[in-house]
Design a protein around this motif. Sequence first.
Motif, PDB file in Angstrom:
ATOM      1  N   HIS A 169       0.840  -1.192   0.000  1.00 52.71           N
ATOM      2  CA  HIS A 169       0.000   0.000   0.000  1.00 52.71           C
ATOM      3  C   HIS A 169       0.878   1.246   0.000  1.00 52.71           C
ATOM      4  O   HIS A 169       2.067   1.191   0.344  1.00 52.71           O
ATOM      5  CB  HIS A 169      -0.952   0.004   1.206  1.00 52.71           C
ATOM      6  N   PRO A 170       0.342   2.404  -0.394  1.00 50.46           N
ATOM      7  CA  PRO A 170       1.130   3.640  -0.332  1.00 50.46           C
ATOM      8  C   PRO A 170       1.644   3.881   1.085  1.00 50.46           C
ATOM      9  O   PRO A 170       0.974   3.545   2.067  1.00 50.46           O
ATOM     10  CB  PRO A 170       0.125   4.721  -0.756  1.00 50.46           C
ATOM     11  N   ALA A 171       2.833   4.451   1.182  1.00 53.86           N
ATOM     12  CA  ALA A 171       3.476   4.614   2.492  1.00 53.86           C
ATOM     13  C   ALA A 171       2.630   5.424   3.467  1.00 53.86           C
ATOM     14  O   ALA A 171       2.685   5.207   4.682  1.00 53.86           O
ATOM     15  CB  ALA A 171       4.839   5.266   2.315  1.00 53.86           C
ATOM     16  N   ASN A 172       1.811   6.337   2.939  1.00 55.62           N
ATOM     17  CA  ASN A 172       1.002   7.181   3.816  1.00 55.62           C
ATOM     18  C   ASN A 172      -0.424   6.667   3.997  1.00 55.62           C
ATOM     19  O   ASN A 172      -1.321   7.405   4.420  1.00 55.62           O
ATOM     20  CB  ASN A 172       0.967   8.609   3.269  1.00 55.62           C
ATOM     21  N   HIS A 173      -0.659   5.395   3.672  1.00 51.49           N
ATOM     22  CA  HIS A 173      -1.998   4.818   3.761  1.00 51.49           C
ATOM     23  C   HIS A 173      -2.418   4.644   5.220  1.00 51.49           C
ATOM     24  O   HIS A 173      -1.569   4.441   6.096  1.00 51.49           O
ATOM     25  CB  HIS A 173      -2.022   3.467   3.043  1.00 51.49           C
ATOM     26  N   ALA A 174      -3.733   4.684   5.467  1.00 48.68           N
ATOM     27  CA  ALA A 174      -4.255   4.552   6.828  1.00 48.68           C
ATOM     28  C   ALA A 174      -3.894   3.218   7.468  1.00 48.68           C
ATOM     29  O   ALA A 174      -3.745   3.123   8.697  1.00 48.68           O
ATOM     30  CB  ALA A 174      -5.775   4.730   6.810  1.00 48.68           C
ATOM     31  N   LEU A 175      -3.716   2.167   6.650  1.00 51.98           N
ATOM     32  CA  LEU A 175      -3.371   0.854   7.205  1.00 51.98           C
ATOM     33  C   LEU A 175      -1.956   0.819   7.769  1.00 51.98           C
ATOM     34  O   LEU A 175      -1.590  -0.116   8.477  1.00 51.98           O
ATOM     35  CB  LEU A 175      -3.519  -0.225   6.132  1.00 51.98           C
ATOM     36  N   GLY A 176      -1.162   1.821   7.469  1.00 49.00           N
ATOM     37  CA  GLY A 176       0.213   1.850   7.953  1.00 49.00           C
ATOM     38  C   GLY A 176       0.332   1.897   9.453  1.00 49.00           C
ATOM     39  O   GLY A 176       1.366   1.506  10.016  1.00 49.00           O
ATOM     40  N   SER A 177      -0.696   2.336  10.137  1.00 48.57           N
ATOM     41  CA  SER A 177      -0.647   2.446  11.605  1.00 48.57           C
ATOM     42  C   SER A 177      -1.143   1.194  12.309  1.00 48.57           C
ATOM     43  O   SER A 177      -1.055   1.093  13.528  1.00 48.57           O
ATOM     44  CB  SER A 177      -1.484   3.654  12.058  1.00 48.57           C
ATOM     45  N   GLN A 178      -1.652   0.215  11.542  1.00 40.59           N
ATOM     46  CA  GLN A 178      -2.189  -0.991  12.170  1.00 40.59           C
ATOM     47  C   GLN A 178      -1.097  -2.035  12.381  1.00 40.59           C
ATOM     48  O   GLN A 178      -0.167  -2.153  11.582  1.00 40.59           O
ATOM     49  CB  GLN A 178      -3.312  -1.582  11.308  1.00 40.59           C
ATOM     50  N   THR A 179      -1.248  -2.802  13.428  1.00 43.15           N
ATOM     51  CA  THR A 179      -0.248  -3.827  13.745  1.00 43.15           C
ATOM     52  C   THR A 179      -0.441  -5.090  12.924  1.00 43.15           C
ATOM     53  O   THR A 179       0.501  -5.842  12.711  1.00 43.15           O
ATOM     54  CB  THR A 179      -0.310  -4.182  15.242  1.00 43.15           C
ATOM     55  N   ALA A 180      -1.668  -5.357  12.467  1.00 47.27           N
ATOM     56  CA  ALA A 180      -1.947  -6.566  11.676  1.00 47.27           C
ATOM     57  C   ALA A 180      -3.010  -6.245  10.638  1.00 47.27           C
ATOM     58  O   ALA A 180      -3.876  -5.386  10.847  1.00 47.27           O
ATOM     59  CB  ALA A 180      -2.416  -7.701  12.580  1.00 47.27           C
ATOM     60  N   ILE A 181      -2.930  -6.952   9.487  1.00 49.96           N
ATOM     61  CA  ILE A 181      -3.890  -6.776   8.401  1.00 49.96           C
ATOM     62  C   ILE A 181      -4.827  -7.981   8.392  1.00 49.96           C
ATOM     63  O   ILE A 181      -4.383  -9.121   8.268  1.00 49.96           O
ATOM     64  CB  ILE A 181      -3.186  -6.644   7.039  1.00 49.96           C
ATOM     65  N   THR A 182      -6.125  -7.734   8.528  1.00 53.23           N
ATOM     66  CA  THR A 182      -7.109  -8.806   8.599  1.00 53.23           C
ATOM     67  C   THR A 182      -7.959  -8.842   7.340  1.00 53.23           C
ATOM     68  O   THR A 182      -7.875  -7.965   6.471  1.00 53.23           O
ATOM     69  CB  THR A 182      -8.016  -8.599   9.817  1.00 53.23           C
ATOM     70  N   ALA A 183      -8.836  -9.859   7.253  1.00 58.82           N
ATOM     71  CA  ALA A 183      -9.746  -9.983   6.117  1.00 58.82           C
ATOM     72  C   ALA A 183     -10.676  -8.782   6.043  1.00 58.82           C
ATOM     73  O   ALA A 183     -11.018  -8.308   4.947  1.00 58.82           O
ATOM     74  CB  ALA A 183     -10.546 -11.272   6.233  1.00 58.82           C
ATOM     75  N   LYS A 184     -11.081  -8.261   7.187  1.00 53.56           N
ATOM     76  CA  LYS A 184     -11.966  -7.089   7.205  1.00 53.56           C
ATOM     77  C   LYS A 184     -11.270  -5.867   6.613  1.00 53.56           C
ATOM     78  O   LYS A 184     -11.890  -5.061   5.914  1.00 53.56           O
ATOM     79  CB  LYS A 184     -12.412  -6.807   8.639  1.00 53.56           C
ATOM     80  N   ASP A 185      -9.974  -5.734   6.884  1.00 54.86           N
ATOM     81  CA  ASP A 185      -9.217  -4.618   6.302  1.00 54.86           C
ATOM     82  C   ASP A 185      -9.183  -4.715   4.776  1.00 54.86           C
ATOM     83  O   ASP A 185      -9.306  -3.711   4.077  1.00 54.86           O
ATOM     84  CB  ASP A 185      -7.781  -4.608   6.841  1.00 54.86           C
ATOM     85  N   LEU A 186      -9.004  -5.935   4.262  1.00 58.94           N
ATOM     86  CA  LEU A 186      -8.928  -6.121   2.813  1.00 58.94           C
ATOM     87  C   LEU A 186     -10.245  -5.783   2.135  1.00 58.94           C
ATOM     88  O   LEU A 186     -10.257  -5.312   0.995  1.00 58.94           O
ATOM     89  CB  LEU A 186      -8.526  -7.566   2.487  1.00 58.94           C
ATOM     90  N   GLU A 187     -11.360  -6.019   2.830  1.00 54.74           N
ATOM     91  CA  GLU A 187     -12.666  -5.720   2.251  1.00 54.74           C
ATOM     92  C   GLU A 187     -12.875  -4.220   2.061  1.00 54.74           C
ATOM     93  O   GLU A 187     -13.666  -3.807   1.211  1.00 54.74           O
ATOM     94  CB  GLU A 187     -13.774  -6.278   3.152  1.00 54.74           C
ATOM     95  N   ALA A 188     -12.150  -3.405   2.820  1.00 58.41           N
ATOM     96  CA  ALA A 188     -12.397  -1.965   2.815  1.00 58.41           C
ATOM     97  C   ALA A 188     -11.465  -1.188   1.892  1.00 58.41           C
ATOM     98  O   ALA A 188     -11.646   0.019   1.713  1.00 58.41           O
ATOM     99  CB  ALA A 188     -12.277  -1.426   4.242  1.00 58.41           C
ATOM    100  N   ILE A 189     -10.466  -1.845   1.295  1.00 60.77           N
ATOM    101  CA  ILE A 189      -9.474  -1.099   0.515  1.00 60.77           C
ATOM    102  C   ILE A 189      -9.821  -1.084  -0.966  1.00 60.77           C
ATOM    103  O   ILE A 189     -10.601  -1.908  -1.451  1.00 60.77           O
ATOM    104  CB  ILE A 189      -8.061  -1.697   0.691  1.00 60.77           C
TER     105      ILE A 189
END
Length: 305
Positions: A169-189
């Motif tokens: 993801h882009p370096a400044n993406h909101a997911l950058g602050s999360q400790t883990a990437i889940t299936a729910k995160d993938l549904e929202a991108i």
Amino acid sequence: MNLRDLKYILAVAETRHFGRAAERCFVSQPTLSGQIKKLEAELDVVIFERTNRSVEITPVGAIILAHAQLALEQTGAIEQAASAHQDPLAGALRVGAIPTISPYLIPQVLVPLKRTHPKLRLVLSEEITDSLIERLSRHEIDAALLATPIDGTEFESIALFEEPFWLAHPANHALGSQTAITAKDLEAIDLLLLADGHCLTHQVMDVCRLAERPTQGEMADLRASSLETLLQLVAAGFGCTLIPALAMRGGWMIDSGIAVRPLDLPDAFRRISLVFRRSFPRRQALTAFADIVREHLPDTVRRLN
């Protein structure tokens, strides 16, 4: 009729041009044209309709060309069988690979393969899965590095490794602050995918639980033909994508503006196998190649024995 004549007519059929066919066969155009005319006279048929602007295959010519292709394939099989009897670890090994594997894996195995088996010469081709399977069936390659299970009794495979997917993801993406990437995160991108025909597209959709690719919006119009182009779109801020672990060895990771993250999903991986025809005689060469691949994998993938 001889094998040389069959090679000539196949070259003309593929190029649709007598001059280019002659160059491919390393003979002069008059020599090639003369031999084909002799063959047509011997068979008492016209294989090619010739005009100043085009070369067309006649209906009977199409039948003859199909048999010619089979005859040359069987000749190659005879030569391979003889070579394998003498030394299965010598000569060319024609391996195909999908574009999302080839540039990241093959450079890592060429030197150790040459060092360990100096007589074995790797001949590489890079194409999408469907094309490689067709070429395997036509005996144009000996094996293929694929990430898709192959059905049917014609082929066998050697499992090599399991390759996890990572989120890019882009370096400044909101997911950058999360400790883990889940299936729910993938549904929202906003998910970027390769163009149709690439098996990676379907694998990413499976991981993200997508029944079909987007048909509306900006993401529906952005379809890259290569993983490198896809990553350029991510760097430009157009969205995110999933990449196979081996791709993280590419030079794109240096100052690219892209961040990569592991996925907290147990099934987010693909299995890479070496697929080959059951009838292929040089099993020792395939095993040797597979062993070299396994020995030189990075820690980001899981070796399979």
